[in-house]
Design an enzyme around this catalytic site. Structure first.
Site, mmCIF file in Angstrom:
data_model
loop_
_atom_site.group_PDB
_atom_site.id
_atom_site.type_symbol
_atom_site.label_atom_id
_atom_site.label_comp_id
_atom_site.label_asym_id
_atom_site.label_seq_id
_atom_site.Cartn_x
_atom_site.Cartn_y
_atom_site.Cartn_z
ATOM 1 N N GLU A 1 0.843 -1.199 0.000
ATOM 2 C CA GLU A 1 0.000 0.000 0.000
ATOM 3 C C GLU A 1 0.875 1.245 0.000
ATOM 4 O OE1 GLU A 1 -2.331 -0.210 3.568
ATOM 5 O OE2 GLU A 1 -3.124 -2.170 3.026
ATOM 6 N N LYS B 1 2.097 4.638 1.572
ATOM 7 C CA LYS B 1 2.155 5.155 2.945
ATOM 8 C C LYS B 1 1.775 6.636 2.880
ATOM 9 C CE LYS B 1 5.064 5.137 7.041
ATOM 10 N NZ LYS B 1 4.805 6.487 7.468
HETATM 11 S S1 IVH Z 1 -0.833 0.361 8.804
HETATM 12 C C1 IVH Z 1 -1.030 -2.106 12.480
HETATM 13 N N1 IVH Z 1 -1.010 1.444 6.409
HETATM 14 O O1 IVH Z 1 2.238 5.327 8.922
HETATM 15 C C2 IVH Z 1 -1.138 -1.257 11.289
HETATM 16 N N2 IVH Z 1 -0.174 2.800 8.175
HETATM 17 O O2 IVH Z 1 4.865 5.129 10.258
HETATM 18 C C3 IVH Z 1 -0.568 0.073 11.465
HETATM 19 N N3 IVH Z 1 0.354 5.101 7.498
HETATM 20 O O3 IVH Z 1 1.067 5.038 12.206
HETATM 21 C C4 IVH Z 1 -0.652 1.057 10.384
HETATM 22 N N4 IVH Z 1 -0.256 4.898 5.401
HETATM 23 O O4 IVH Z 1 -0.175 6.645 10.551
HETATM 24 C C5 IVH Z 1 -0.655 1.638 7.695
HETATM 25 N N5 IVH Z 1 -1.272 2.255 4.258
HETATM 26 C C6 IVH Z 1 -0.921 2.454 5.519
HETATM 27 C C7 IVH Z 1 -0.439 3.700 5.990
HETATM 28 C C8 IVH Z 1 -0.061 3.830 7.326
HETATM 29 C C9 IVH Z 1 0.218 5.726 6.320
HETATM 30 C C10 IVH Z 1 0.905 5.742 8.720
HETATM 31 C C11 IVH Z 1 0.176 5.417 10.000
HETATM 32 C C12 IVH Z 1 1.217 4.737 10.855
HETATM 33 C C13 IVH Z 1 2.478 5.308 10.303
HETATM 34 C C14 IVH Z 1 3.700 4.477 10.649
#
Ligand code: IVH
Length: 660
Positions: free
Chosen positions: A108, A110
């Protein structure tokens, strides 16, 4: 009656929101949407006792809270571990391989914003909370409700908690900063800060004005809903009405995973919002459980972080460079910093207007940005870091090289040095003349031209063709051996044979780029025909408008320029069109896509060759693509080509086609 109309309007608007945000398939025009919204607002004003709970007008803000309540997350909101390069990605994958077979990953984008937890009861949004320390966050429900892509009601009346990212799109961010600048307010450094600042407002009217957006990417208790893999949970949340990022894929191999990363590393600037990396998640939830968590991170997911494209440093000085056309550009001298993999100490400041509009000062702490291949530029000053030593910018009035008074044309931001004898202009003109798209004199690079110029071996472009008489002087210069001189003289000799278009471009006529040069060469066939051409005839040439025609006409009326051409003629520089380019249009109307690295060509070279033969280069593969040119480590375009059954040309195929 009124009640029915209000209900009808609510249904229309909520459906339109879902189609727009969750499905990415707008069904109403902006005007229609606004009309329905205005009608509903009016009816609600006139009939306050009839306001419905699911009314979308609830988003317009107006709720003011005294302070943020604390919210304890039922399932901790974890962050992600980071990886920064291929080796670390392999390390992550290897650890998973030890515990899991038949691995499938979800990749995905980020999103660069701030994470949010959304709680729904009976399908109704009841709470929005920040991550806080992961255990306890802050209640930001009043602000979350203003975000149009967050559904206030779901398509099913269920209890559910989902997690995602609140962010601000680039357009909304720029608009906001422009408005703040007008009002004399401090600017936000980036979209993430402005999104974070917006949700931390007590008055929801502010968030409502700021056009926030939200992607949902995590369902903490997926198995309670009968879902056993992450990808399915995304589909499920999309069905419920959430906005899910469409650029999400399932992959099985490390190669595919790296392809996705490479692809988005190249393409990230084309998105309307900022991303700072790629998130890799193990798809199967039972497998996720086998890996478990550390105190801070899930072990079944990680974030690959892109190399930073912005960095903060000190602006030590502002200096000015003079280009070939005499254009004077202000440049920032920086405290050296690493940015996107290289150490930089200079960045462009564009022009006076740019610096003044951003109030960038010497001694400021500044943000430097590098997007794609362009040179780094000073994006913004951090006003709150000022300590009084800053010096306000003032444009210079004379050329920094020859001291001639600078001139500014009306409607143009740039200042020019009009002195044709200005050393800086001369040197830049020589560099341009020898460059690849111009006379293509290999071995005559920037440093050597500067050396030769300073040693008075060359002054005008035609002096290049006299260099063979100065072999001894050149040998005396540092870094020159007999072999390199001979190579240089050979390539100078070879350049005399260039077809006319290269010479036209090399002359550096204002507004005449390499494409226009080709058109002129193909039309007039000789330099003499161009010299004799009337202004009106120049307009017959494809792509030549009034401004370009005027510039060409004036160039060839100037005696100094005619002298240059005569001198070149005397040195037997070819002045005729060789006709081998535009006559061959074997790729006419055909579209090509390039992916991966080729050994014998740069991207620019292939593009040039294909365009010369009438073809086009596109950045994405579709059924209309004629062939995909594939080099080493190709991107996802290669897979797409296979999928769509498009012709694949490897480097040797390309060479064969070009030589045939
Ligand atoms: S998954 C247990 N997916 O990145 C799952 N996070 O550096 C936790 N973030 O705290 C998060 N895009 O704020 C996930 N596609 C995505 C994301 C994402 C941005 C952010 C989120 C997380 C941070 C970590």
């Amino acid at each position: 009656m009124i009640k029915n109309r209000m209900q009808e309007l609510i249904e229309i608007i909520n459906k339109a929101n879902y189609e727009y945000y969750a499905l990415d398939r707008p069904t109403l025009t902006d005007q229609e949407y606004d009309r329905y919204m205005q009608e509903l607002i009016k009816l609600e004003k006139e009939n306050p006792d009839l306001i419905f709970e699911n009314s979308p007008t609830g988003r317009v803000g107006g709720i003011v809270i005294d302070s943020f309540n604390k919210v304890t997350h039922e399932v901790p909101m974890l962050s992600l571990s980071n990886v920064f390069n291929e080796d670390e990605i392999i390390g992550f994958v290897d650890k998973i391989k030890k515990k899991v077979e038949n691995i499938e990953y979800v990749c995905e984008l980020k999103i660069d914003g701030l994470s949010v937890s959304l709680l729904y009861k009976d399908g109704k949004l009841i709470k929005g909370a920040t991550r806080g320390d992961g255990i306890v966050g802050e209640d930001i429900t009043h602000n979350v409700k203003t975000i149009k892509s967050v559904p206030l009601f779901l398509n099913e009346k269920i209890d559910i908690e989902v997690r995602g990212e609140i962010f601000m799109g680039i357009e909304a961010f720029n608009k906001l900063n422009e408005k703040r600048k007008k009002n004399g307010e401090q600017l936000f450094a980036n979209p993430r800060n402005s999104a974070a600042g917006s949700v931390r407002q007590l008055d929801s009217k502010i968030a409502a004005e700021r056009e926030l957006d939200c992607f949902i990417y995590h369902l903490p208790n997926a198995q309670d809903y009968g879902i056993n893999n992450h990808y399915e949970s995304l589909k499920y949340m999309e069905k419920l009405g959430f906005n899910i990022n469409p650029n999400t894929i399932k992959v099985k191999s490390l190669d595919e995973l790296l392809l996705f990363i490479n692809n988005w590393t190249d393409k990230r600037d084309s998105l309307p919002y900022e991303i700072d990396g790629i998130v890799i998640k193990l798809n199967n939830i039972n497998d996720q459980k086998k890996l478990g968590f550390t105190a801070k991170y899930p072990k079944w997911a990680t974030a690959y972080k892109f190399p930073a494209t912005t960095v903060t440093t000190k602006l030590k000085d502002i200096i000015f460079t003079v280009g070939r056309t005499g254009m004077v550009t202000p440049n920032a001298v920086l405290e050296p910093v690493r940015l996107a993999g290289s150490l930089i100490s200079r960045a462009t400041l564009h022009n006076e207007e740019y610096i003044i509009s951003k109030d960038i000062r010497k001694n400021d702490t500044v943000i430097i940005k590098k997007a794609g291949d362009v040179i780094p530029r000073v994006e913004q000053s951090l006003n709150d870091r000022r300590d009084g030593t800053e010096i306000k910018f003032k444009m210079i009035s004379n050329c920094p090289i020859c001291n001639t008074a600078l001139v500014k044309n009306e409607n143009e931001a740039a200042y020019y040095c009009l002195n044709d004898k200005c050393d800086a202009k001369k040197i830049e003109g020589l560099i341009h003349f020898a460059s690849r798209d111009a006379m293509n004199i290999e071995g005559l690079g920037v440093r050597i031209i500067e050396d030769f110029y300073n040693q008075k071996l060359i002054h005008n472009v035609y002096d290049i063709y006299n260099l063979n008489e100065y072999k001894n002087e050149i040998i005396a210069l540092e870094g020159f051996g007999i072999k390199s001189i001979n190579n240089l003289l050979n390539s100078i000799e070879k350049s005399k044979e260039n077809s006319l278009e290269k010479l036209i471009y090399a002359l550096g006529i204002r507004h005449v780029g390499s494409k226009t040069s080709k058109m002129l060469a193909a039309y007039f066939k000789s330099i003499d025909a161009i010299i004799e051409a009337e202004y009106e005839e120049l307009l017959n040439v494809k792509d030549v408008g009034e401004g370009i025609a005027k510039s060409i006409y004036e160039y060839f009326k100037d005696d100094n320029n005619l002298k240059i051409i005569n001198e070149l003629k005397n040195h037997n520089v070819n002045m005729l069109y060789k006709g081998n380019i535009l006559n061959d249009s074997r790729f006419s109307g055909k579209t090509f896509v390039i992916t991966g690295t080729l050994n014998n060509y740069s991207r620019d070279e292939i593009k040039k060759v294909i365009e010369e033969l009438g073809g086009n280069i596109s950045s994405s593969v579709s059924s209309k693509t004629y062939a995909v040119i594939v080099g080493d480590s190709p991107g996802s375009k290669y897979n797409k080509a296979l999928e769509l059954n498009i012709d694949i040309w490897y480097e040797k195929d390309l060479e064969q086609k070009l030589n045939s």
